[in-house]
Write a protein that holds these residues in place. Structure first.
Motif, PDB file in Angstrom:
ATOM      1  N   GLU A 189     -67.534  32.476  62.307  1.00  0.00           N
ATOM      2  CA  GLU A 189     -68.614  31.501  62.539  1.00  0.00           C
ATOM      3  C   GLU A 189     -69.423  31.952  63.731  1.00  0.00           C
ATOM      4  O   GLU A 189     -69.117  31.596  64.873  1.00  0.00           O
ATOM      5  CB  GLU A 189     -68.011  30.113  62.751  1.00  0.00           C
TER       6      GLU A 189
ATOM      7  N   THR B 224     -66.140  36.354  57.703  1.00  0.00           N
ATOM      8  CA  THR B 224     -66.535  34.941  57.615  1.00  0.00           C
ATOM      9  C   THR B 224     -66.496  34.271  58.994  1.00  0.00           C
ATOM     10  O   THR B 224     -66.332  33.051  59.084  1.00  0.00           O
ATOM     11  CB  THR B 224     -65.633  34.178  56.621  1.00  0.00           C
TER      12      THR B 224
ATOM     13  N   SER C 122     -69.952  31.892  55.012  1.00  0.00           N
ATOM     14  CA  SER C 122     -68.643  31.252  54.888  1.00  0.00           C
ATOM     15  C   SER C 122     -67.961  31.662  53.589  1.00  0.00           C
ATOM     16  O   SER C 122     -68.601  32.186  52.660  1.00  0.00           O
ATOM     17  CB  SER C 122     -68.807  29.733  54.926  1.00  0.00           C
TER      18      SER C 122
END
Ligand code: SAM
Length: 213
Positions: free
Chosen positions: A168, A166, A179
């Motif tokens: 970014e 997850t 996400s």
């Protein structure tokens, strides 16, 4: 110029399974790790991941679970250990035959190849689905059928245990960084909770679990 653009586009859109096939043949077991890890690190990384993930899974089990699906098992780094942890049967499923060929034999463990996105297991036959770092490699357009397959094979009240990157960061050619909330909404039939995170080579890996409603 047009031809060049066309071949660049077809390179960009390389069939994902062809990509995994080539990667598996080139790197063997290491192909399923972040390639920032060296060949020499593969076993240690696997043991480190087991040390984090297996206690989390164990805490989610209620006892009496008999069958576990290791979806996208690759070279079976976890499959045999999962059968042992469950005290039941584990079935590793992957579309890449070469990865299954190098997966280790283990008690109460079998490996099956998947074709055309179909999980080769009967409806409502699985108590636990373990899915570790697989969905990020599947295009958004193909995910609804993967979710439908999970729903089909998982028993009512069965456990989904999901491990996904997850971080970014922008998607790469063969990996989507999504996400935690994105994964939670992907499975409307499973109340996925975040169990924790760990970091691998500076990227956040999230662990989620929930039971099918
Ligand atoms: C990053 S590897 C993880 C393998 C294994 N879960 C592990 O952690 O060792 C991703 C795996 O997903 C498999 N895979 C790719 N597309 C898939 C699909 N549509 N359905 C199931 N598995 C898929 C690949 O062959 C590969 O083994």
């Amino acid at each position: 110029m047009k031809k060049l653009l066309q071949s660049l586009t077809s390179l960009w859109k390389e069939d994902p399974l062809r990509y995994w096939e080539k990667r598996a043949r080139k790197h063997g077991v290491r192909s399923v790790l972040n390639l920032g890890h060296s060949r020499e690190e593969v076993d240690a990384v696997t043991e480190w991941q087991k040390g984090i993930l297996f206690p989390m899974l164990k805490a989610e089990l209620v006892g009496g679970e008999q069958t576990l699906l290791d979806f996208g098992c690759g070279p079976g780094r976890f499959t045999g250990g999962l059968a042992q942890l469950l005290g039941g049967q584990a079935v590793g499923v992957d579309p890449i035959q070469h990865l299954l060929d190098i997966a280790p034999a283990a008690p109460n463990t079998e490996y099956r190849v998947s074709r055309d996105g179909r999980i080769p297991l009967a409806d409502g036959s699985v108590d636990v689905i373990w899915c570790c770092l697989v969905l990020g490699g599947i295009a958004e357009s193909a995910l609804p059928s993967t979710v439908a397959e999970f729903t089909r094979v998982l028993k009512p009240g069965g456990l989904l245990f999901l491990v996904e990157n997850t971080a970014e960061k922008p998607d790469s050619k063969h990996w989507q960084f999504r996400s935690l909330a994105w994964y939670q909404q992907l499975f409307p039939d499973v109340a996925l909770r975040q169990l924790g995170d760990y970091e691998d080579l500076g990227e956040r890996i999230s662990v989620l679990a929930g039971r099918k409603r």
